[in-house]
Design a protein around this motif. Sequence first.
Motif, mmCIF file in Angstrom:
data_model
loop_
_atom_site.group_PDB
_atom_site.id
_atom_site.type_symbol
_atom_site.label_atom_id
_atom_site.label_comp_id
_atom_site.label_asym_id
_atom_site.label_seq_id
_atom_site.Cartn_x
_atom_site.Cartn_y
_atom_site.Cartn_z
ATOM 1 N N VAL A 3 63.504 -16.716 16.895
ATOM 2 C CA VAL A 3 62.120 -17.123 17.095
ATOM 3 C C VAL A 3 62.008 -17.778 18.468
ATOM 4 N N PRO A 4 61.191 -17.246 19.357
ATOM 5 C CA PRO A 4 61.086 -17.849 20.680
ATOM 6 C C PRO A 4 60.489 -19.245 20.606
ATOM 7 N N VAL A 5 61.027 -20.139 21.435
ATOM 8 C CA VAL A 5 60.540 -21.516 21.491
ATOM 9 C C VAL A 5 59.423 -21.596 22.523
ATOM 10 N N ALA A 6 58.253 -22.091 22.077
ATOM 11 C CA ALA A 6 57.115 -22.180 22.990
ATOM 12 C C ALA A 6 57.373 -23.254 24.040
ATOM 13 N N ARG A 7 56.930 -22.996 25.254
ATOM 14 C CA ARG A 7 57.073 -23.957 26.329
ATOM 15 C C ARG A 7 56.130 -25.131 26.088
ATOM 16 N N VAL A 8 56.644 -26.337 26.296
ATOM 17 C CA VAL A 8 55.830 -27.542 26.159
ATOM 18 C C VAL A 8 54.851 -27.598 27.323
ATOM 19 N N THR A 9 53.592 -27.823 27.014
ATOM 20 C CA THR A 9 52.549 -27.842 28.038
ATOM 21 C C THR A 9 52.072 -29.266 28.305
ATOM 22 N N LEU A 10 51.284 -29.417 29.377
ATOM 23 C CA LEU A 10 50.672 -30.709 29.676
ATOM 24 C C LEU A 10 49.734 -31.149 28.548
ATOM 25 N N GLN A 11 49.064 -30.168 27.931
ATOM 26 C CA GLN A 11 48.172 -30.501 26.813
ATOM 27 C C GLN A 11 48.970 -31.104 25.660
ATOM 28 N N ASP A 12 50.186 -30.563 25.395
ATOM 29 C CA ASP A 12 51.054 -31.119 24.355
ATOM 30 C C ASP A 12 51.402 -32.570 24.666
ATOM 31 N N VAL A 13 51.729 -32.826 25.929
ATOM 32 C CA VAL A 13 52.077 -34.190 26.343
ATOM 33 C C VAL A 13 50.886 -35.124 26.161
ATOM 34 N N ALA A 14 49.703 -34.652 26.558
ATOM 35 C CA ALA A 14 48.495 -35.474 26.430
ATOM 36 C C ALA A 14 48.226 -35.837 24.969
ATOM 37 N N GLU A 15 48.366 -34.859 24.063
ATOM 38 C CA GLU A 15 48.120 -35.113 22.642
ATOM 39 C C GLU A 15 49.158 -36.072 22.074
ATOM 40 N N GLU A 16 50.422 -35.890 22.487
ATOM 41 C CA GLU A 16 51.490 -36.758 21.990
ATOM 42 C C GLU A 16 51.284 -38.197 22.448
ATOM 43 N N ALA A 17 50.812 -38.366 23.688
ATOM 44 C CA ALA A 17 50.609 -39.713 24.232
ATOM 45 C C ALA A 17 49.253 -40.301 23.851
ATOM 46 N N GLY A 18 48.355 -39.448 23.349
ATOM 47 C CA GLY A 18 47.030 -39.914 22.986
ATOM 48 C C GLY A 18 46.162 -40.249 24.172
ATOM 49 N N VAL A 19 46.303 -39.462 25.238
ATOM 50 C CA VAL A 19 45.516 -39.682 26.459
ATOM 51 C C VAL A 19 44.907 -38.351 26.880
ATOM 52 N N SER A 20 44.108 -38.407 27.929
ATOM 53 C CA SER A 20 43.487 -37.181 28.428
ATOM 54 C C SER A 20 44.458 -36.385 29.306
ATOM 55 N N LEU A 21 44.132 -35.102 29.488
ATOM 56 C CA LEU A 21 44.927 -34.243 30.361
ATOM 57 C C LEU A 21 44.908 -34.767 31.800
ATOM 58 N N ALA A 22 43.764 -35.293 32.220
ATOM 59 C CA ALA A 22 43.644 -35.828 33.573
ATOM 60 C C ALA A 22 44.565 -37.028 33.772
ATOM 61 N N THR A 23 44.712 -37.848 32.730
ATOM 62 C CA THR A 23 45.598 -39.010 32.831
ATOM 63 C C THR A 23 47.055 -38.570 32.986
ATOM 64 N N VAL A 24 47.471 -37.553 32.227
ATOM 65 C CA VAL A 24 48.829 -37.030 32.341
ATOM 66 C C VAL A 24 49.074 -36.500 33.750
ATOM 67 N N ASP A 25 48.091 -35.809 34.278
ATOM 68 C CA ASP A 25 48.218 -35.261 35.628
ATOM 69 C C ASP A 25 48.381 -36.382 36.654
ATOM 70 N N ARG A 26 47.604 -37.474 36.482
ATOM 71 C CA ARG A 26 47.715 -38.588 37.419
ATOM 72 C C ARG A 26 49.101 -39.239 37.346
ATOM 73 N N VAL A 27 49.637 -39.369 36.142
ATOM 74 C CA VAL A 27 50.957 -39.976 35.969
ATOM 75 C C VAL A 27 52.036 -39.112 36.617
ATOM 76 N N LEU A 28 51.980 -37.806 36.356
ATOM 77 C CA LEU A 28 53.007 -36.904 36.893
ATOM 78 C C LEU A 28 52.998 -36.865 38.409
ATOM 79 N N ASN A 29 51.830 -37.015 38.997
ATOM 80 C CA ASN A 29 51.724 -36.921 40.447
ATOM 81 C C ASN A 29 51.691 -38.286 41.125
ATOM 82 N N GLY A 30 51.927 -39.362 40.340
ATOM 83 C CA GLY A 30 52.048 -40.695 40.911
ATOM 84 C C GLY A 30 50.774 -41.234 41.520
ATOM 85 N N ARG A 31 49.634 -40.772 41.013
ATOM 86 C CA ARG A 31 48.360 -41.252 41.574
ATOM 87 C C ARG A 31 47.951 -42.567 40.903
ATOM 88 N N PRO A 32 47.234 -43.426 41.630
ATOM 89 C CA PRO A 32 46.849 -44.738 41.078
ATOM 90 C C PRO A 32 45.752 -44.614 40.027
#
Length: 345
Positions: A3-32
């Motif tokens: 069974v192929p393992v699905a790639r973890v996406t930014l949306q998965d990370v956002a749901e796991e952390a309980g934040v928005s996709l935009a917030t995850v993007d800001r964290v990954l790119n080190g934006r204030p």
Amino acid sequence: MIVPVARVTLQDVAEEAGVSLATVDRVLNGRPGVRDRTVERVQSAIDRLGYRPDPLATRLARNETFRFCFIMPAGTNSFMRLLEEQIAATADWLAWQRAFIDVRRVDVFDPETLAQALEGLDTRYRGVAVVALDHPRVRGAIDDLVGRGVAVVTLVSDAPTSRRLRYVGIDNTAAGRTAGALMGRFASGRQGTIGVVAGSLALRDHAERLLGFFQVITGEFEGLRVLAAEEGRDDIALTQKVVEDIIERNPDLVGIYNAGAGLQGLATAARAAGRDQELIIIGHELTGHSRRLLLHGVIDAIINQDPGHEARSAARVLLAHCSGEPIVAEQERIRIDIFLRDNLP
């Protein structure tokens, strides 16, 4: 069933952390603009899910591309033309990764010409693969490129004291030792001289092959005397002339080791002297010409390196470096192949 393992996406990370996709993007790119506790939640989610950024998606989002230059030898070297074919095939795959290859032919036997070609590369190139000459001018040109932020890999022949990122090719000393072991065993107790031809003693791959060959013959086969290496510059006509002189000067000649290209010239000289079936001849690289010479018994063995593997490896290393991805060292190890008439693929 696997069974192929699905790639973890930014949306998965956002749901796991309980934040928005935009917030995850800001964290990954080190934006204030993100609280420390939120950053910790996002990083914790990334660790739990094993998220890894998709370099291609990142390049697409940034409209980013990479351009690489492969500097190849000019001349009649059949193996290098095979390598160019494999580079072209690799370029088709690389284009899907938003990376592109240009190929330039240069006289790599001339350090000034090769250094000037490296120095003259324009700023659009993020990476360079070069069949290198181990010479101060060439090493300096490689170091200057690296100083400009250009990744450099040496291909087939190395310049190890330069600042190059990685060498892509076989262990040439081991390849030369392999040729020496084959020559000594094929000679089977015969005594006499062994002729040696290199493309250029300034090419590190040829020099290392000769070192390995001399080590084995002089250390393990007392009845064989190795002549000083002569240069054929990987040219068919010049190699023919060099081998004609070797045969004429050495009536006790047992075999010839060709550490570079120009095997067609060697074979022509051996046939003209009527010694093509008598001499033990060992060379490098399985090409259309060397295959036919093996089949007809003119050449006894070929030490080979896979040009497809080398082309893909050089491209993968450059792409990984530019993308900030890890290099899988074992995947990039180039094997030494030995071909006789009986095991041709």
